[in-house]
Design a protein around this motif. Sequence first.
Motif, PDB file in Angstrom:
ATOM      1  N   HIS A 152      35.761  35.399  37.058  1.00  0.00           N
ATOM      2  CA  HIS A 152      36.979  35.660  36.290  1.00  0.00           C
ATOM      3  C   HIS A 152      37.371  37.138  36.351  1.00  0.00           C
ATOM      4  CE1 HIS A 152      40.021  34.914  33.248  1.00  0.00           C
ATOM      5  NE2 HIS A 152      39.528  35.878  32.486  1.00  0.00           N
ATOM      6  N   LEU A 153      36.394  38.017  36.553  1.00  0.00           N
ATOM      7  CA  LEU A 153      36.669  39.456  36.554  1.00  0.00           C
ATOM      8  C   LEU A 153      36.711  40.071  37.940  1.00  0.00           C
ATOM      9  CD1 LEU A 153      34.544  40.838  33.564  1.00  0.00           C
ATOM     10  CD2 LEU A 153      36.918  40.052  33.573  1.00  0.00           C
ATOM     11  N   PHE A 154      35.887  39.562  38.864  1.00  0.00           N
ATOM     12  CA  PHE A 154      35.844  40.154  40.194  1.00  0.00           C
ATOM     13  C   PHE A 154      35.315  39.122  41.191  1.00  0.00           C
ATOM     14  CE2 PHE A 154      32.183  41.616  37.688  1.00  0.00           C
ATOM     15  CZ  PHE A 154      31.121  41.045  38.392  1.00  0.00           C
ATOM     16  N   ASP A 155      35.676  39.321  42.457  1.00  0.00           N
ATOM     17  CA  ASP A 155      35.241  38.419  43.522  1.00  0.00           C
ATOM     18  C   ASP A 155      33.831  38.772  43.978  1.00  0.00           C
ATOM     19  OD1 ASP A 155      37.717  37.133  43.545  1.00  0.00           O
ATOM     20  OD2 ASP A 155      38.536  38.518  45.053  1.00  0.00           O
ATOM     21  N   GLY A 156      33.089  37.767  44.388  1.00  0.00           N
ATOM     22  CA  GLY A 156      31.791  38.000  45.002  1.00  0.00           C
ATOM     23  C   GLY A 156      30.763  38.569  44.048  1.00  0.00           C
ATOM     24  N   THR A 157      29.818  39.314  44.632  1.00  0.00           N
ATOM     25  CA  THR A 157      28.722  39.912  43.881  1.00  0.00           C
ATOM     26  C   THR A 157      28.971  41.403  43.702  1.00  0.00           C
ATOM     27  OG1 THR A 157      27.150  38.293  44.770  1.00  0.00           O
ATOM     28  CG2 THR A 157      26.224  40.299  43.816  1.00  0.00           C
ATOM     29  N   LEU A 158      28.837  41.880  42.493  1.00  0.00           N
ATOM     30  CA  LEU A 158      29.066  43.286  42.185  1.00  0.00           C
ATOM     31  C   LEU A 158      27.975  44.151  42.819  1.00  0.00           C
ATOM     32  CD1 LEU A 158      31.069  44.859  40.239  1.00  0.00           C
ATOM     33  CD2 LEU A 158      29.172  44.895  38.612  1.00  0.00           C
ATOM     34  N   PRO A 159      28.316  45.339  43.335  1.00  0.00           N
ATOM     35  CA  PRO A 159      27.264  46.256  43.761  1.00  0.00           C
ATOM     36  C   PRO A 159      26.307  46.569  42.609  1.00  0.00           C
ATOM     37  CG  PRO A 159      29.398  46.989  44.571  1.00  0.00           C
ATOM     38  CD  PRO A 159      29.669  45.855  43.609  1.00  0.00           C
ATOM     39  N   ASP A 160      25.115  46.993  42.948  1.00  0.00           N
ATOM     40  CA  ASP A 160      24.102  47.264  41.921  1.00  0.00           C
ATOM     41  C   ASP A 160      24.483  48.450  41.032  1.00  0.00           C
ATOM     42  OD1 ASP A 160      22.325  45.255  42.914  1.00  0.00           O
ATOM     43  OD2 ASP A 160      21.738  46.640  44.518  1.00  0.00           O
ATOM     44  N   LEU A 161      25.020  49.485  41.638  1.00  0.00           N
ATOM     45  CA  LEU A 161      25.313  50.738  40.937  1.00  0.00           C
ATOM     46  C   LEU A 161      26.791  51.043  41.096  1.00  0.00           C
ATOM     47  CD1 LEU A 161      22.309  52.689  42.499  1.00  0.00           C
ATOM     48  CD2 LEU A 161      22.304  51.473  40.309  1.00  0.00           C
ATOM     49  N   ASN A 162      27.525  51.040  39.992  1.00  0.00           N
ATOM     50  CA  ASN A 162      28.974  51.213  40.008  1.00  0.00           C
ATOM     51  C   ASN A 162      29.324  52.476  39.223  1.00  0.00           C
ATOM     52  OD1 ASN A 162      30.077  48.289  40.989  1.00  0.00           O
ATOM     53  ND2 ASN A 162      28.196  48.095  39.797  1.00  0.00           N
ATOM     54  N   ILE A 163      29.706  53.513  39.957  1.00  0.00           N
ATOM     55  CA  ILE A 163      30.012  54.813  39.356  1.00  0.00           C
ATOM     56  C   ILE A 163      31.517  54.916  39.158  1.00  0.00           C
ATOM     57  CG2 ILE A 163      29.862  57.319  39.647  1.00  0.00           C
ATOM     58  CD1 ILE A 163      27.494  56.701  41.642  1.00  0.00           C
ATOM     59  N   GLY A 164      31.939  55.259  37.947  1.00  0.00           N
ATOM     60  CA  GLY A 164      33.358  55.411  37.651  1.00  0.00           C
ATOM     61  C   GLY A 164      33.689  56.808  37.190  1.00  0.00           C
ATOM     62  N   THR A 165      34.673  57.427  37.838  1.00  0.00           N
ATOM     63  CA  THR A 165      35.115  58.775  37.460  1.00  0.00           C
ATOM     64  C   THR A 165      36.635  58.839  37.314  1.00  0.00           C
ATOM     65  OG1 THR A 165      35.331  59.561  39.754  1.00  0.00           O
ATOM     66  CG2 THR A 165      33.161  59.784  38.716  1.00  0.00           C
ATOM     67  N   PHE A 166      37.257  57.694  37.057  1.00  0.00           N
ATOM     68  CA  PHE A 166      38.717  57.611  36.950  1.00  0.00           C
ATOM     69  C   PHE A 166      39.362  58.256  38.169  1.00  0.00           C
ATOM     70  CE2 PHE A 166      42.697  58.413  34.151  1.00  0.00           C
ATOM     71  CZ  PHE A 166      43.221  57.194  34.544  1.00  0.00           C
ATOM     72  N   MET A 167      38.891  57.821  39.348  1.00  0.00           N
ATOM     73  CA  MET A 167      39.394  58.287  40.641  1.00  0.00           C
ATOM     74  C   MET A 167      39.264  59.802  40.787  1.00  0.00           C
ATOM     75  SD  MET A 167      39.932  55.346  41.754  1.00  0.00           S
ATOM     76  CE  MET A 167      40.503  55.773  43.393  1.00  0.00           C
ATOM     77  N   GLY A 168      38.156  60.326  40.269  1.00  0.00           N
ATOM     78  CA  GLY A 168      37.858  61.743  40.414  1.00  0.00           C
ATOM     79  C   GLY A 168      38.412  62.641  39.336  1.00  0.00           C
ATOM     80  N   ALA A 169      39.136  62.086  38.384  1.00  0.00           N
ATOM     81  CA  ALA A 169      39.806  62.917  37.374  1.00  0.00           C
ATOM     82  C   ALA A 169      38.915  63.307  36.207  1.00  0.00           C
ATOM     83  CB  ALA A 169      41.047  62.192  36.843  1.00  0.00           C
ATOM     84  N   SER A 170      37.793  62.599  35.998  1.00  0.00           N
ATOM     85  CA  SER A 170      37.044  62.784  34.749  1.00  0.00           C
ATOM     86  C   SER A 170      35.866  63.737  34.845  1.00  0.00           C
ATOM     87  CB  SER A 170      36.545  61.428  34.231  1.00  0.00           C
ATOM     88  OG  SER A 170      35.579  60.882  35.104  1.00  0.00           O
ATOM     89  N   CYS A 171      35.514  64.203  36.062  1.00  0.00           N
ATOM     90  CA  CYS A 171      34.386  65.142  36.166  1.00  0.00           C
ATOM     91  C   CYS A 171      34.496  65.953  37.443  1.00  0.00           C
ATOM     92  CB  CYS A 171      33.048  64.399  36.115  1.00  0.00           C
ATOM     93  SG  CYS A 171      32.684  63.365  37.542  1.00  0.00           S
TER      94      CYS A 171
END
Length: 260
Positions: A152-171
Motif C-alpha cells: 500500500h505504501l511502496f512497491d517491492g521490498t524496501l532497502p535495509d537502510l533508508n536515509i532521508g535528508t529532504f533531498m539534501g536540504a536538512s543537513c
Amino acid sequence: MPVDVTLGDSPLILAIPHAGTDLVDSLRNRLNGSGQALKDTDWHVDRLYRDLVADTTTVRARVHRYASDANRDPSGASLYPGQNTTGLIPMTDFDGKEIWNLPPTTREQSTWCAAFHTPYHAALAAQIARVRAQHGFAILYDCHSIRSEIPHLFDGTLPDLNIGTFMGASCDPQLADHVATLCRNTPGYSTVVNGRFKGGWTTRHYGRPATGVHALQMELAQSTYLTEEAEPWLYNPDKAAPLRALLRDILTYLQSWRPA
C-alpha cells in the motif's frame, strides 16, 4: 508526561517518535482489531539504539502514533502528496485498513494533537536549543523502522537502510555523504538516500543547516533486526548485533563531526 528525555552533553540528539505503545484505555477501546494490534509501531527501535554511544540526548514519545503521529505536520498537510501515507491522526494503518470503531471527531483530533504531538516537539525543540547553545550547532538523528514489504505504501521490498535528508536540504552534505558511505561499505545491507522516505516532518521542520541544526532520518527495514515482521514482533539480538555495530559507527561519527 507523554515524553521521555535523557540528557547528554554531545551535539547529538536522537529522536524516537514511534516506538511508544502507550494508549489510555478510553482511546484504545475505540480502536478496532486492526488498530489494537498496533502493527505500525517502530518495534524495539529504542532498544536497538540503547547505549550505543555515551553523552547522547534522547527524546522518546511514549504514546502510540495512532493517538497522534509525532512525525507528521501538525497542520495536517501530507508529507508525500499523491502517495499513500498516514496522517497526523491516522484513520487507517499502513496497509490501508481502517483502525477505528469510533473515529475521533475533529475537536478530539485537535485535543489529542495538543496532548501528545505538542509536548513531544516542545521537548525536542528545547533540547535542540540547549545543545546548540552549548556547541554552536546540533545534530538531530531521527530513529525509525518499518516493515520491509508494504504494498500500500511502496512497491517491492524496501532497502535495509533508508536515509532521508529532504533531498539534501536538512543537513550538511558532507555529514549525509559520510553516513551513506558507512552504510554502503557495510556488507549485508542495502542502502538508499532520499528514496521512498526522504525525511518526515521532524527532519524537514528542524533541519536548518544555515542556523546550525542538521537533521537526518534513518528508516530501518524491520527485517534487519526482528525475528519476523509479524506478531509478536520479537527483537532478535543475533540479527541486531551487526546492525548495532553499524549504528554505533554512525552515531560515533555524528558525535565527532564538526561544521567546517
